[in-house]
Scaffold this active site. Structure first.
Site, PDB file in Angstrom:
ATOM      1  CB  THR A 151      -0.784  -0.007   1.329  1.00  0.00           C
ATOM      2  OG1 THR A 151      -1.430  -1.248   1.444  1.00  0.00           O
ATOM      3  CG2 THR A 151      -1.731   1.133   1.452  1.00  0.00           C
ATOM      4  NE  ARG A 180      -7.020  -8.780   2.615  1.00  0.00           N
ATOM      5  CZ  ARG A 180      -6.151  -7.785   2.673  1.00  0.00           C
ATOM      6  NH1 ARG A 180      -6.115  -6.881   1.700  1.00  0.00           N
ATOM      7  NH2 ARG A 180      -5.321  -7.654   3.678  1.00  0.00           N
ATOM      8  CB  VAL A 181     -12.202  -5.229   2.021  1.00  0.00           C
ATOM      9  CG1 VAL A 181     -11.883  -3.774   2.340  1.00  0.00           C
ATOM     10  CG2 VAL A 181     -13.073  -5.322   0.767  1.00  0.00           C
ATOM     11  N   GLY A 182      -8.932  -5.136   2.895  1.00  0.00           N
ATOM     12  CA  GLY A 182      -7.985  -4.937   3.995  1.00  0.00           C
ATOM     13  C   GLY A 182      -8.253  -3.648   4.746  1.00  0.00           C
ATOM     14  CG  ASP A 183      -4.792  -1.732   6.248  1.00  0.00           C
ATOM     15  OD1 ASP A 183      -4.563  -2.623   5.409  1.00  0.00           O
ATOM     16  OD2 ASP A 183      -4.044  -0.743   6.411  1.00  0.00           O
ATOM     17  CB  THR A 203       1.752   0.671   4.809  1.00  0.00           C
ATOM     18  OG1 THR A 203       2.085  -0.168   3.718  1.00  0.00           O
ATOM     19  CG2 THR A 203       3.026   1.039   5.540  1.00  0.00           C
ATOM     20  N   GLY A 204       1.031  -2.449   5.522  1.00  0.00           N
ATOM     21  CA  GLY A 204       1.456  -3.765   5.983  1.00  0.00           C
ATOM     22  C   GLY A 204       0.307  -4.748   5.898  1.00  0.00           C
ATOM     23  N   GLY A 206      -3.062  -5.998   6.303  1.00  0.00           N
ATOM     24  CA  GLY A 206      -4.330  -5.328   6.555  1.00  0.00           C
ATOM     25  C   GLY A 206      -5.147  -5.946   7.664  1.00  0.00           C
TER      26      GLY A 206
HETATM   27  N1  GLY Z   1      -2.343  -2.942   3.808  1.00  0.00           N
HETATM   28  C1  GLY Z   1      -2.925  -3.379   2.626  1.00  0.00           C
HETATM   29  C2  GLY Z   1      -3.766  -4.565   2.732  1.00  0.00           C
HETATM   30  O1  GLY Z   1      -3.526  -5.418   3.567  1.00  0.00           O
HETATM   31  O2  GLY Z   1      -4.688  -4.675   1.963  1.00  0.00           O
END
Ligand code: GLY
Length: 290
Positions: A151, A180-183, A203-204, A206
């Site tokens: 990210t 799938r949706v992350g942070d 970042t990292g 999610g």
């Molecule tokens: N930080 C990005 C994700 O895990 O989608």
């Protein structure tokens, strides 16, 4: 009058802060500058974790997430699991400005983008297609996005008004389960901004960042009087103490206080932050939590 941009990762951070600063010189608008910084990198296929040429999901499609928050109004604009439109951060900006909502998802977010003039296109580059075919041949399972420089998240701050903006954009974890949706599009997880307290971005991995709401925690620690650096260290400290497995990958939160000092903390070595303060660009490696 001073202006600061902070952004993420070794490769993408420098062009992001540079593009944001250049845009700010002509627009004087932090939201527009942060959007421009991320859009610049989204449109460049050399950056594999964002926009065109980002690494796809397990079916070979890019599903993009993006979000931004205006620290003055606390307005949020975000989109998640959107296919085929870039810059997706600009779609998030449209959500912020053109709707009463915080987030639009999937196919309907794409239709919203089309109604606002975005063209639907294939987001695979030669490299992302080749990487996908190699992954499919080996089927190693989902790889956390940090392995491919993750990210891109940016925070902007201006001294005159003590105004803050936080924004991020990603193609998420490589080879993820579709949907799938992350942070990154989640306010409080991937980004948060409040002119009364500070702004933070993450970042990292999610899943870890979202479970521990790293950005919101860092902003709240600044509200209670901590420096940006101490706030980030405390937020990451809570995560790695409560869930030691989060040290296996590099997850990061970075923050800017309302006074314009900045700091960052990471679960593991490997993260590089870039800053641009009044046109002077610098990078700093952030050590992992001890
Ligand atoms: N930080 C990005 C994700 O895990 O989608």
């Amino acid at each position: 009058m001073s202006v600061l941009f902070v952004s993420t990762w070794k490769d993408a951070g420098e062009p992001t802060v540079r593009a944001a600063y250049e845009n700010y010189q002509s627009t004087g608008c932090l939201l527009t500058a942060c959007e421009a910084g991320l859009a610049h990198v989204e449109l460049d296929p050399r950056y594999q974790a964002i926009g065109f040429g980002g690494l796809p999901n397990s079916e070979g499609d890019q599903e993009l997430d993006a979000g931004m928050m205006d620290g003055r109004t606390l307005e949020v604009g975000a989109v998640c699991a959107v296919r085929g439109v870039i810059p997706v951060i600009s779609v998030a900006r449209k959500v912020l400005e053109e709707t009463p909502h915080n987030m639009l998802a999937g196919e309907n977010a794409r239709r919203f983008a089309e109604r606002h003039g975005f063209e639907v296109r294939n987001l695979n580059s030669e490299h992302s297609l080749r990487a996908y075919e190699e992954w499919r041949a080996n089927r190693r399972g989902a790889e956390v996005a940090h392995l491919v420089h993750d990210t891109v998240t940016i925070i902007g701050w201006e001294s005159e008004t003590r105004h803050l903006v936080a924004a991020c954009s990603t193609s998420g974890m490589a080879w993820k389960v579709p949907g799938r949706v992350g942070d990154s599009p989640i306010a409080g997880a991937g980004y948060y901004a409040d002119d009364d307290a500070g702004a933070a971005g993450a970042t990292g991995v999610g899943e870890d960042i979202w479970r521990f709401m790293l950005s919101f925690r860092a902003v709240e620690f600044m509200r209670s009087g901590m420096s940006a650096e101490a706030a980030c260290e405390r937020a990451v400290g809570i995560m790695v103490d409560r869930s030691p497995a989060t040290r296996d990958h590099c997850s990061v939160v970075f923050a800017v206080s309302r006074d314009g000092d900045w700091g960052a903390a990471a679960s593991k070595d490997g993260f590089v932050a870039w800053t641009c303060r009044d046109g002077v660009i610098e990078s700093r490696a952030i050590p992992g939590a001890r």
